[in-house]
Design a protein around this motif. Structure first.
Motif, PDB file in Angstrom:
ATOM      1  N   LYS A 144      80.586 -16.595  35.575  1.00 40.69           N
ATOM      2  CA  LYS A 144      79.263 -15.126  35.274  1.00 40.69           C
ATOM      3  C   LYS A 144      80.225 -13.923  35.561  1.00 40.69           C
ATOM      4  CE  LYS A 144      75.354 -18.360  33.765  1.00 40.69           C
ATOM      5  NZ  LYS A 144      74.154 -18.028  34.046  1.00 40.69           N
ATOM      6  N   VAL A 145      79.812 -12.576  35.378  1.00 43.14           N
ATOM      7  CA  VAL A 145      80.055 -11.945  35.557  1.00 43.14           C
ATOM      8  C   VAL A 145      79.642 -10.676  35.403  1.00 43.14           C
ATOM      9  CG1 VAL A 145      83.067  -9.944  36.320  1.00 43.14           C
ATOM     10  CG2 VAL A 145      82.623 -12.593  35.995  1.00 43.14           C
ATOM     11  N   PHE A 146      79.213 -10.027  36.034  1.00 43.24           N
ATOM     12  CA  PHE A 146      78.599  -8.856  35.675  1.00 43.24           C
ATOM     13  C   PHE A 146      79.665  -7.272  35.824  1.00 43.24           C
ATOM     14  CE2 PHE A 146      75.519  -4.604  35.682  1.00 43.24           C
ATOM     15  CZ  PHE A 146      74.300  -5.831  34.612  1.00 43.24           C
ATOM     16  N   LEU A 147      80.162  -6.572  34.943  1.00 45.01           N
ATOM     17  CA  LEU A 147      81.220  -5.785  35.078  1.00 45.01           C
ATOM     18  C   LEU A 147      80.868  -4.590  35.015  1.00 45.01           C
ATOM     19  CD1 LEU A 147      84.537  -5.424  35.025  1.00 45.01           C
ATOM     20  CD2 LEU A 147      84.547  -5.212  33.040  1.00 45.01           C
ATOM     21  N   THR A 148      80.689  -3.374  35.493  1.00 50.70           N
ATOM     22  CA  THR A 148      79.954  -2.137  35.815  1.00 50.70           C
ATOM     23  C   THR A 148      80.637  -0.680  35.934  1.00 50.70           C
ATOM     24  OG1 THR A 148      78.337  -0.900  36.173  1.00 50.70           O
ATOM     25  CG2 THR A 148      78.867  -2.512  38.107  1.00 50.70           C
ATOM     26  N   ALA A 149      80.927   0.070  35.641  1.00 49.23           N
ATOM     27  CA  ALA A 149      80.988   1.317  36.617  1.00 49.23           C
ATOM     28  C   ALA A 149      80.090   2.374  36.473  1.00 49.23           C
ATOM     29  CB  ALA A 149      82.058   1.732  35.616  1.00 49.23           C
ATOM     30  N   SER A 150      80.149   3.155  37.191  1.00 48.65           N
ATOM     31  CA  SER A 150      79.791   4.146  37.131  1.00 48.65           C
ATOM     32  C   SER A 150      79.461   5.242  36.035  1.00 48.65           C
ATOM     33  CB  SER A 150      79.768   5.835  37.881  1.00 48.65           C
ATOM     34  OG  SER A 150      80.113   6.362  38.287  1.00 48.65           O
ATOM     35  N   ALA A 151      78.126   5.593  35.621  1.00 46.23           N
ATOM     36  CA  ALA A 151      77.969   5.863  34.039  1.00 46.23           C
ATOM     37  C   ALA A 151      78.873   7.246  34.080  1.00 46.23           C
ATOM     38  CB  ALA A 151      76.305   6.503  33.986  1.00 46.23           C
ATOM     39  N   GLU A 152      79.097   8.096  35.375  1.00 49.98           N
ATOM     40  CA  GLU A 152      80.278   9.462  35.325  1.00 49.98           C
ATOM     41  C   GLU A 152      81.405   8.946  34.851  1.00 49.98           C
ATOM     42  OE1 GLU A 152      76.525  10.618  36.578  1.00 49.98           O
ATOM     43  OE2 GLU A 152      77.893   8.728  37.064  1.00 49.98           O
ATOM     44  N   GLU A 153      81.599   7.743  35.019  1.00 50.04           N
ATOM     45  CA  GLU A 153      82.994   7.134  34.903  1.00 50.04           C
ATOM     46  C   GLU A 153      82.869   6.608  34.024  1.00 50.04           C
ATOM     47  OE1 GLU A 153      86.800   6.201  35.407  1.00 50.04           O
ATOM     48  OE2 GLU A 153      85.871   7.648  36.582  1.00 50.04           O
ATOM     49  N   ARG A 154      82.402   6.277  33.010  1.00 47.57           N
ATOM     50  CA  ARG A 154      81.998   5.529  31.973  1.00 47.57           C
ATOM     51  C   ARG A 154      82.569   6.469  31.177  1.00 47.57           C
ATOM     52  NH1 ARG A 154      77.858   2.858  30.954  1.00 47.57           N
ATOM     53  NH2 ARG A 154      76.529   3.231  33.016  1.00 47.57           N
ATOM     54  N   ALA A 155      81.845   7.217  31.197  1.00 47.69           N
ATOM     55  CA  ALA A 155      81.737   8.413  30.341  1.00 47.69           C
ATOM     56  C   ALA A 155      83.321   9.406  30.394  1.00 47.69           C
ATOM     57  CB  ALA A 155      80.608   9.576  30.988  1.00 47.69           C
ATOM     58  N   ARG A 156      83.514   9.759  31.463  1.00 50.69           N
ATOM     59  CA  ARG A 156      85.057  10.321  31.802  1.00 50.69           C
ATOM     60  C   ARG A 156      85.900   9.459  30.756  1.00 50.69           C
ATOM     61  NH1 ARG A 156      90.071   9.718  33.964  1.00 50.69           N
ATOM     62  NH2 ARG A 156      89.316   7.716  34.738  1.00 50.69           N
ATOM     63  N   ARG A 157      85.786   7.760  30.580  1.00 44.69           N
ATOM     64  CA  ARG A 157      86.847   7.457  29.956  1.00 44.69           C
ATOM     65  C   ARG A 157      86.470   7.057  28.848  1.00 44.69           C
ATOM     66  NH1 ARG A 157      85.413   1.381  33.380  1.00 44.69           N
ATOM     67  NH2 ARG A 157      86.220   2.277  35.481  1.00 44.69           N
ATOM     68  N   GLN A 195      72.158  -8.730  35.516  1.00 43.61           N
ATOM     69  CA  GLN A 195      72.897  -9.277  35.999  1.00 43.61           C
ATOM     70  C   GLN A 195      72.396 -10.221  36.358  1.00 43.61           C
ATOM     71  OE1 GLN A 195      74.405  -7.513  39.201  1.00 43.61           O
ATOM     72  NE2 GLN A 195      75.349  -9.964  40.440  1.00 43.61           N
ATOM     73  N   ALA A 196      72.300 -11.935  35.874  1.00 45.48           N
ATOM     74  CA  ALA A 196      72.254 -12.946  35.468  1.00 45.48           C
ATOM     75  C   ALA A 196      72.063 -13.463  36.987  1.00 45.48           C
ATOM     76  CB  ALA A 196      73.127 -13.755  35.457  1.00 45.48           C
ATOM     77  N   GLU A 197      71.582 -14.165  37.594  1.00 45.11           N
ATOM     78  CA  GLU A 197      71.609 -13.907  39.593  1.00 45.11           C
ATOM     79  C   GLU A 197      72.618 -15.148  39.841  1.00 45.11           C
ATOM     80  OE1 GLU A 197      67.938 -16.734  40.566  1.00 45.11           O
ATOM     81  OE2 GLU A 197      66.442 -15.015  39.564  1.00 45.11           O
ATOM     82  N   ASP A 198      73.687 -15.916  39.311  1.00 49.18           N
ATOM     83  CA  ASP A 198      74.411 -16.343  39.506  1.00 49.18           C
ATOM     84  C   ASP A 198      76.148 -15.278  39.354  1.00 49.18           C
ATOM     85  OD1 ASP A 198      74.322 -16.966  37.233  1.00 49.18           O
ATOM     86  OD2 ASP A 198      74.596 -19.405  37.266  1.00 49.18           O
ATOM     87  N   ALA A 199      75.786 -14.706  38.464  1.00 44.82           N
ATOM     88  CA  ALA A 199      76.807 -13.837  38.207  1.00 44.82           C
ATOM     89  C   ALA A 199      77.530 -12.741  39.728  1.00 44.82           C
ATOM     90  CB  ALA A 199      76.687 -12.819  37.024  1.00 44.82           C
ATOM     91  N   VAL A 200      78.931 -12.659  39.223  1.00 46.48           N
ATOM     92  CA  VAL A 200      79.735 -11.936  40.491  1.00 46.48           C
ATOM     93  C   VAL A 200      79.759 -10.560  39.629  1.00 46.48           C
ATOM     94  CG1 VAL A 200      81.983 -11.669  41.692  1.00 46.48           C
ATOM     95  CG2 VAL A 200      81.495 -14.175  41.030  1.00 46.48           C
ATOM     96  N   LEU A 201      79.594  -9.771  41.009  1.00 45.14           N
ATOM     97  CA  LEU A 201      79.185  -8.461  40.493  1.00 45.14           C
ATOM     98  C   LEU A 201      80.896  -7.829  40.653  1.00 45.14           C
ATOM     99  CD1 LEU A 201      77.766  -5.517  39.929  1.00 45.14           C
ATOM    100  CD2 LEU A 201      77.280  -5.190  42.470  1.00 45.14           C
ATOM    101  N   LEU A 202      81.468  -6.784  40.026  1.00 47.59           N
ATOM    102  CA  LEU A 202      82.957  -6.730  39.758  1.00 47.59           C
ATOM    103  C   LEU A 202      82.572  -4.908  39.274  1.00 47.59           C
ATOM    104  CD1 LEU A 202      85.664  -6.350  40.376  1.00 47.59           C
ATOM    105  CD2 LEU A 202      85.867  -7.050  37.928  1.00 47.59           C
ATOM    106  N   ASP A 203      82.813  -3.711  39.946  1.00 46.57           N
ATOM    107  CA  ASP A 203      82.574  -2.415  39.923  1.00 46.57           C
ATOM    108  C   ASP A 203      83.587  -2.148  39.637  1.00 46.57           C
ATOM    109  OD1 ASP A 203      81.900   0.303  40.308  1.00 46.57           O
ATOM    110  OD2 ASP A 203      80.258  -0.267  40.785  1.00 46.57           O
ATOM    111  N   THR A 204      84.314  -1.423  38.235  1.00 48.93           N
ATOM    112  CA  THR A 204      85.095  -0.979  38.441  1.00 48.93           C
ATOM    113  C   THR A 204      85.385   0.902  38.100  1.00 48.93           C
ATOM    114  OG1 THR A 204      85.528  -0.619  35.659  1.00 48.93           O
ATOM    115  CG2 THR A 204      85.671  -3.138  36.918  1.00 48.93           C
ATOM    116  N   THR A 205      84.588   1.408  38.800  1.00 51.59           N
ATOM    117  CA  THR A 205      84.278   2.776  38.883  1.00 51.59           C
ATOM    118  C   THR A 205      85.995   3.921  40.251  1.00 51.59           C
ATOM    119  OG1 THR A 205      82.067   2.744  39.318  1.00 51.59           O
ATOM    120  CG2 THR A 205      82.897   4.857  40.053  1.00 51.59           C
ATOM    121  N   ALA A 206      86.127   3.082  41.064  1.00 51.41           N
ATOM    122  CA  ALA A 206      86.965   3.296  42.077  1.00 51.41           C
ATOM    123  C   ALA A 206      88.643   2.185  41.167  1.00 51.41           C
ATOM    124  CB  ALA A 206      87.098   3.161  43.175  1.00 51.41           C
ATOM    125  N   LEU A 207      88.407   1.260  40.120  1.00 49.73           N
ATOM    126  CA  LEU A 207      90.170   0.736  39.670  1.00 49.73           C
ATOM    127  C   LEU A 207      90.462   1.084  38.726  1.00 49.73           C
ATOM    128  CD1 LEU A 207      88.098  -2.415  40.418  1.00 49.73           C
ATOM    129  CD2 LEU A 207      89.672  -1.393  42.170  1.00 49.73           C
TER     130      LEU A 207
END
Length: 226
Positions: A144-157, A195-207
């Motif tokens: 389980k992965v919780f994939l996110t990025a900042s709202a500003e970065e998502r808007a830019r993309r 985010q599920a309790e056992d999910a890994v958080l993956l923040d791609t804002t800077a990736l």
């Protein structure tokens, strides 16, 4: 571990879930399931019929008339069919996004599509992305992965994506739409985004994409031993 491996990827709109999930699924030779496209198909059906997406009873009433199928073409990509018609391109129309967000909040709609999604995961190793995959659809998924990025970065993309398509929109309008979608997804009564309790958080804002893909593959391989 079950014979088939289930990778559940959740996260907010515009975080790159579909693009990353599709690429990683191809790398692992898994079936990619874009559940957002399934909800978009219902949103498109409601939009095409001229139904107000805020009219819950009208939306629910149309469900028995909808035959929704997932197919995989020679291009290896998921195609959506609505009553025998390929609507893969139509469901990506900007106006369909709001409809999809609103209709997906109804418990009847989510229940209508739940078994379809689970059946795909029973029959295949899958990478499935959406809003409630790890919490509701596949609560026992191996990864389980919780994939996110900042709202500003998502808007830019999103702005860059629309410019490349030749359908540009102002950054401020895109950001407002994403923030509205985030609020709707996290505050709905039925299967809110979390985010599920056992999910890994993956923040791609800077990736960038390659870094994000490497990070996601690392998580999957670490959890499955692939």
């Amino acid at each position: 571990m079950s014979e088939n491996i289930r990778v559940a990827i959740d996260g907010p709109s515009g975080a790159g879930k579909s693009t990353l999930a599709r690429s990683v699924a191809a790398r692992l030779n898994f079936l990619y399931v874009d559940t957002g496209a399934i909800y978009r198909t219902i949103g498109y059906a409601v939009w095409r019929k001229g139904i107000d997406p805020r009219d819950r009873s009208a939306v629910v009433a149309v469900l028995p008339d909808l035959e929704i199928c997932l197919t995989y073409g020679t291009d290896g990509l998921q195609h959506m069919e609505l009553n025998g018609m390929d609507v893969t391109a139509e469901i990506r129309l900007p106006e369909v996004s709001r409809y999809a967000s609103l209709v997906s909040a109804y418990p009847e709609v989510r229940a209508y599509l739940l078994e379809m999604q689970r059946q795909l995961a029973r029959e295949n190793s899958v990478v499935m992305d959406g809003r409630d995959i790890g919490t509701v659809v596949l609560p026992d998924a191996e990864v389980k992965v919780f994939l996110t990025a900042s709202a500003e970065e998502r808007a830019r993309r999103r702005m860059l994506e629309l410019e490349e398509r030749g359908t540009p929109e102002p950054y401020a309008a895109i950001l407002r739409a994403i923030q509205e979608r985030d609020w709707n997804d996290t505050h709905r009564d039925a299967a809110p985004l979390r985010q599920a309790e056992d999910a890994v958080l993956l923040d791609t804002t800077a990736l960038d994409f390659v870094q994000s893909e490497d990070a996601l593959l690392h998580i999957i391989r670490e959890r499955t031993g692939l």
